[in-house]
Scaffold this motif. Structure first.
Motif, PDB file in Angstrom:
ATOM      1  N   LEU A  37      -9.394  -3.436  -1.724  1.00  0.00           N
ATOM      2  CA  LEU A  37      -8.919  -2.443  -2.684  1.00  0.00           C
ATOM      3  C   LEU A  37     -10.097  -1.779  -3.398  1.00  0.00           C
ATOM      4  CD1 LEU A  37      -5.892  -4.281  -4.345  1.00  0.00           C
ATOM      5  CD2 LEU A  37      -5.781  -2.210  -2.946  1.00  0.00           C
ATOM      6  N   THR A  38      -9.964  -0.505  -3.628  1.00  0.00           N
ATOM      7  CA  THR A  38     -10.941   0.248  -4.417  1.00  0.00           C
ATOM      8  C   THR A  38     -10.192   0.889  -5.576  1.00  0.00           C
ATOM      9  OG1 THR A  38     -10.600   2.288  -3.137  1.00  0.00           O
ATOM     10  CG2 THR A  38     -12.292   0.748  -2.345  1.00  0.00           C
ATOM     11  N   TRP A  39     -10.947   1.434  -6.530  1.00  0.00           N
ATOM     12  CA  TRP A  39     -10.282   2.117  -7.634  1.00  0.00           C
ATOM     13  C   TRP A  39      -9.471   3.299  -7.141  1.00  0.00           C
ATOM     14  CZ3 TRP A  39      -9.421  -0.144 -11.942  1.00  0.00           C
ATOM     15  CH2 TRP A  39     -10.310  -1.109 -12.428  1.00  0.00           C
ATOM     16  N   ARG A  40      -9.937   3.944  -6.093  1.00  0.00           N
ATOM     17  CA  ARG A  40      -9.209   5.074  -5.524  1.00  0.00           C
ATOM     18  C   ARG A  40      -7.855   4.609  -4.968  1.00  0.00           C
ATOM     19  NH1 ARG A  40     -11.291   9.974  -3.677  1.00  0.00           N
ATOM     20  NH2 ARG A  40      -9.899  11.128  -2.280  1.00  0.00           N
ATOM     21  N   LYS A  41      -7.872   3.503  -4.223  1.00  0.00           N
ATOM     22  CA  LYS A  41      -6.631   2.973  -3.661  1.00  0.00           C
ATOM     23  C   LYS A  41      -5.694   2.480  -4.759  1.00  0.00           C
ATOM     24  CE  LYS A  41      -8.577   1.605   0.808  1.00  0.00           C
ATOM     25  NZ  LYS A  41      -8.870   0.463   1.718  1.00  0.00           N
ATOM     26  N   LEU A  42      -6.259   1.812  -5.762  1.00  0.00           N
ATOM     27  CA  LEU A  42      -5.429   1.329  -6.864  1.00  0.00           C
ATOM     28  C   LEU A  42      -4.761   2.486  -7.604  1.00  0.00           C
ATOM     29  CD1 LEU A  42      -7.641  -1.542  -8.325  1.00  0.00           C
ATOM     30  CD2 LEU A  42      -5.379  -1.774  -7.266  1.00  0.00           C
ATOM     31  N   LEU A  43      -5.502   3.561  -7.823  1.00  0.00           N
ATOM     32  CA  LEU A  43      -4.926   4.727  -8.483  1.00  0.00           C
ATOM     33  C   LEU A  43      -3.819   5.337  -7.634  1.00  0.00           C
ATOM     34  CD1 LEU A  43      -4.867   6.865 -10.707  1.00  0.00           C
ATOM     35  CD2 LEU A  43      -6.721   8.056  -9.515  1.00  0.00           C
ATOM     36  N   GLY A  44      -4.057   5.428  -6.324  1.00  0.00           N
ATOM     37  CA  GLY A  44      -3.033   5.964  -5.431  1.00  0.00           C
ATOM     38  C   GLY A  44      -1.770   5.119  -5.436  1.00  0.00           C
ATOM     39  N   CYS A  45      -1.934   3.791  -5.403  1.00  0.00           N
ATOM     40  CA  CYS A  45      -0.774   2.893  -5.447  1.00  0.00           C
ATOM     41  C   CYS A  45      -0.027   3.020  -6.770  1.00  0.00           C
ATOM     42  CB  CYS A  45      -1.213   1.446  -5.234  1.00  0.00           C
ATOM     43  SG  CYS A  45      -1.751   1.060  -3.558  1.00  0.00           S
ATOM     44  N   ALA A  46      -0.788   3.126  -7.877  1.00  0.00           N
ATOM     45  CA  ALA A  46      -0.154   3.277  -9.190  1.00  0.00           C
ATOM     46  C   ALA A  46       0.670   4.557  -9.247  1.00  0.00           C
ATOM     47  CB  ALA A  46      -1.218   3.275 -10.284  1.00  0.00           C
ATOM     48  N   LEU A  47       0.124   5.654  -8.712  1.00  0.00           N
ATOM     49  CA  LEU A  47       0.855   6.920  -8.688  1.00  0.00           C
ATOM     50  C   LEU A  47       2.108   6.800  -7.817  1.00  0.00           C
ATOM     51  CD1 LEU A  47      -2.084   9.488  -8.335  1.00  0.00           C
ATOM     52  CD2 LEU A  47      -0.608   9.168 -10.327  1.00  0.00           C
ATOM     53  N   GLY A  48       1.953   6.159  -6.654  1.00  0.00           N
ATOM     54  CA  GLY A  48       3.086   6.020  -5.745  1.00  0.00           C
ATOM     55  C   GLY A  48       4.222   5.208  -6.336  1.00  0.00           C
ATOM     56  N   PHE A  49       3.902   4.065  -6.931  1.00  0.00           N
ATOM     57  CA  PHE A  49       4.955   3.230  -7.516  1.00  0.00           C
ATOM     58  C   PHE A  49       5.540   3.877  -8.777  1.00  0.00           C
ATOM     59  CE2 PHE A  49       2.790  -0.266  -5.111  1.00  0.00           C
ATOM     60  CZ  PHE A  49       3.858  -0.534  -4.280  1.00  0.00           C
ATOM     61  N   ALA A  50       4.742   4.701  -9.459  1.00  0.00           N
ATOM     62  CA  ALA A  50       5.290   5.472 -10.578  1.00  0.00           C
ATOM     63  C   ALA A  50       6.336   6.457 -10.072  1.00  0.00           C
ATOM     64  CB  ALA A  50       4.172   6.212 -11.307  1.00  0.00           C
ATOM     65  N   GLY A  51       6.085   7.025  -8.886  1.00  0.00           N
ATOM     66  CA  GLY A  51       7.073   7.911  -8.290  1.00  0.00           C
ATOM     67  C   GLY A  51       8.356   7.191  -7.921  1.00  0.00           C
ATOM     68  N   VAL A  52       8.215   5.957  -7.412  1.00  0.00           N
ATOM     69  CA  VAL A  52       9.397   5.151  -7.086  1.00  0.00           C
ATOM     70  C   VAL A  52      10.214   4.870  -8.351  1.00  0.00           C
ATOM     71  CG1 VAL A  52      10.153   2.888  -6.264  1.00  0.00           C
ATOM     72  CG2 VAL A  52       8.347   4.114  -5.054  1.00  0.00           C
ATOM     73  N   LEU A  53       9.537   4.594  -9.460  1.00  0.00           N
ATOM     74  CA  LEU A  53      10.237   4.373 -10.722  1.00  0.00           C
ATOM     75  C   LEU A  53      10.888   5.659 -11.224  1.00  0.00           C
ATOM     76  CD1 LEU A  53       7.667   2.092 -12.613  1.00  0.00           C
ATOM     77  CD2 LEU A  53       9.818   1.398 -11.536  1.00  0.00           C
ATOM     78  N   VAL A  82       4.451  10.417  -5.387  1.00  0.00           N
ATOM     79  CA  VAL A  82       4.370   9.673  -4.128  1.00  0.00           C
ATOM     80  C   VAL A  82       3.426  10.370  -3.149  1.00  0.00           C
ATOM     81  CG1 VAL A  82       5.672   9.026  -2.067  1.00  0.00           C
ATOM     82  CG2 VAL A  82       6.597   8.516  -4.329  1.00  0.00           C
ATOM     83  N   SER A  83       3.542  11.693  -3.034  1.00  0.00           N
ATOM     84  CA  SER A  83       2.706  12.443  -2.100  1.00  0.00           C
ATOM     85  C   SER A  83       1.235  12.360  -2.484  1.00  0.00           C
ATOM     86  CB  SER A  83       3.156  13.908  -2.052  1.00  0.00           C
ATOM     87  OG  SER A  83       4.491  14.014  -1.600  1.00  0.00           O
ATOM     88  N   VAL A  84       0.939  12.548  -3.764  1.00  0.00           N
ATOM     89  CA  VAL A  84      -0.455  12.457  -4.223  1.00  0.00           C
ATOM     90  C   VAL A  84      -0.979  11.030  -4.047  1.00  0.00           C
ATOM     91  CG1 VAL A  84      -1.984  12.647  -6.224  1.00  0.00           C
ATOM     92  CG2 VAL A  84      -0.222  14.385  -5.826  1.00  0.00           C
ATOM     93  N   GLY A  85      -0.112  10.046  -4.311  1.00  0.00           N
ATOM     94  CA  GLY A  85      -0.521   8.657  -4.135  1.00  0.00           C
ATOM     95  C   GLY A  85      -0.887   8.348  -2.695  1.00  0.00           C
ATOM     96  N   ILE A  86      -0.076   8.811  -1.745  1.00  0.00           N
ATOM     97  CA  ILE A  86      -0.369   8.593  -0.327  1.00  0.00           C
ATOM     98  C   ILE A  86      -1.678   9.283   0.050  1.00  0.00           C
ATOM     99  CG2 ILE A  86       0.413   9.075   2.027  1.00  0.00           C
ATOM    100  CD1 ILE A  86       3.273   8.782   1.038  1.00  0.00           C
ATOM    101  N   TRP A  87      -1.876  10.494  -0.464  1.00  0.00           N
ATOM    102  CA  TRP A  87      -3.111  11.228  -0.201  1.00  0.00           C
ATOM    103  C   TRP A  87      -4.326  10.434  -0.681  1.00  0.00           C
ATOM    104  CZ3 TRP A  87      -4.278  15.912   2.157  1.00  0.00           C
ATOM    105  CH2 TRP A  87      -5.556  16.409   1.941  1.00  0.00           C
ATOM    106  N   TRP A  88      -4.237   9.866  -1.869  1.00  0.00           N
ATOM    107  CA  TRP A  88      -5.365   9.141  -2.444  1.00  0.00           C
ATOM    108  C   TRP A  88      -5.693   7.874  -1.674  1.00  0.00           C
ATOM    109  CZ3 TRP A  88      -9.017   9.661  -6.268  1.00  0.00           C
ATOM    110  CH2 TRP A  88      -8.962  10.854  -7.005  1.00  0.00           C
ATOM    111  N   VAL A  89      -4.676   7.122  -1.253  1.00  0.00           N
ATOM    112  CA  VAL A  89      -4.956   5.844  -0.605  1.00  0.00           C
ATOM    113  C   VAL A  89      -5.384   6.012   0.854  1.00  0.00           C
ATOM    114  CG1 VAL A  89      -3.347   4.569  -2.071  1.00  0.00           C
ATOM    115  CG2 VAL A  89      -2.554   5.454   0.127  1.00  0.00           C
ATOM    116  N   THR A  90      -5.120   7.167   1.452  1.00  0.00           N
ATOM    117  CA  THR A  90      -5.482   7.365   2.861  1.00  0.00           C
ATOM    118  C   THR A  90      -6.729   8.229   3.043  1.00  0.00           C
ATOM    119  OG1 THR A  90      -3.912   9.217   2.998  1.00  0.00           O
ATOM    120  CG2 THR A  90      -3.152   7.064   3.733  1.00  0.00           C
TER     121      THR A  90
END
Length: 305
Positions: A132-148, A294-302
């Protein structure tokens, strides 16, 4: 090889794969309507899913044979592929098809994108070179925020409306994403010793057969297979086979990050096509915010740095 590495080719083919996968959400919902499969008709839902993946698996194996690939698997790999089929196709789609019967196509397409973030988190504990990197963690946080965000009404104890979070609906969609992420890590490991198209064809076919057997044992019977639902089922089998085949070719000739970044298009296509063909609401603030996160989160983690 040069053709499949061209940026324009990657963009068109990866976009087509995501469009096909996104179209599965309204297609499944429409199939339920055409075949008169209700929310509680679990056996029929398993049959519907099983028929699709048996067809998709057979199509991929035919494609592999025409491409000159060997279809016979060593005995050790047979058991591995069978286990992958039960996990990645049977178990995942039990949750997915039941979940989609209890929620909308728009919500399902957004929630199912959580699988990308589960994969990133699980890979950290499985692969030493995929931490995990800070970039991936930020992307995951954004993605799960979208799920919420997509379920904000139900999670806050709202009324029993479209915004309500239910275990059989939204909960099962998220569980399906978690199962897919876990099984994909196993599939990645065993794919090192065999052709990915052959492996995918067998695992889809085996998983589909198990789904059909579950449906039959549970007393399921689909009697309304007229022309329209039959054509829809053929399309769903084709979309799985074509998308998996094209995606595999792109991954073969390109870096994983170059192709994976297009995953953000799947919830976009899924939500838009569900709104278009099913008449579902998309222009609500929570759906738009969730889709963006979710879209921005996927972009960040990939994406790489």
């Amino acid at each position: 090889m040069s053709f499949f590495t061209r940026p324009r080719t990657v963009f068109v083919l990866a976009g087509l794969c995501c469009l096909l996968w996104g179209s599965a959400y309204p297609a499944i919902k429409q199939g339920y309507a055409l075949l008169e499969i209700g929310r509680g008709d679990l056996a029929e839902q398993m049959l519907f899913a099983g028929y699709r993946f048996v067809g998709a698996g057979l199509l991929l194996l035919v494609f592999a044979k025409l491409s000159g690939k060997a279809l016979l698997l060593p005995r050790a790999q047979t058991g591995q592929v069978a286990l992958l089929g039960v996990l990645q196709t049977t178990l995942q789609y039990i949750f997915f098809y039941i979940g989609l019967a209890h929620t909308t196509g728009v919500k399902g397409s957004i929630l199912n994108a959580s699988g990308v973030f589960f994969s990133v988190l699980l890979a950290h504990f499985v692969y030493h070179n995929d931490t995990l990197t800070w970039r991936k963690l930020l992307g995951c946080a954004l993605g799960f925020a979208g799920v919420l965000a997509v379920n904000i009404g139900g999670l806050l104890g709202g009324a029993a409306t479209e915004g309500e979070f239910t275990l059989l609906g939204e909960g099962f969609i998220v569980l399906a994403a978690l199962v897919l992420s876990s099984a994909s890590l196993y599939g990645k490991r065993i794919s090192q010793g065999m052709d990915s198209v052959v492996m995918t064809g067998y695992q889809l076919g085996i998983g589909g057969v198990v789904l059909v057997l579950i449906g039959w044992v549970a007393g399921g019977h689909i009697a309304a297979f007229t022309l329209a639902p039959s054509l829809l089922l053929v399309y769903m089998a084709l979309l799985s086979a074509v998308a998996f085949a094209l995606w595999g070719v792109l991954l073969k000739y390109n870096r994983v990050s170059t192709v994976a970044v297009y995953n953000f298009l799947i919830p976009v296509f899924g939500a838009c096509l569900s709104a278009l063909f099913l008449g579902e609401s998309l222009l609500e603030w929570k759906y738009l915010v969730a889709l963006l996160l979710v879209s921005v989160g996927i972009w960040w983690v990939t994406q790489e740095k």
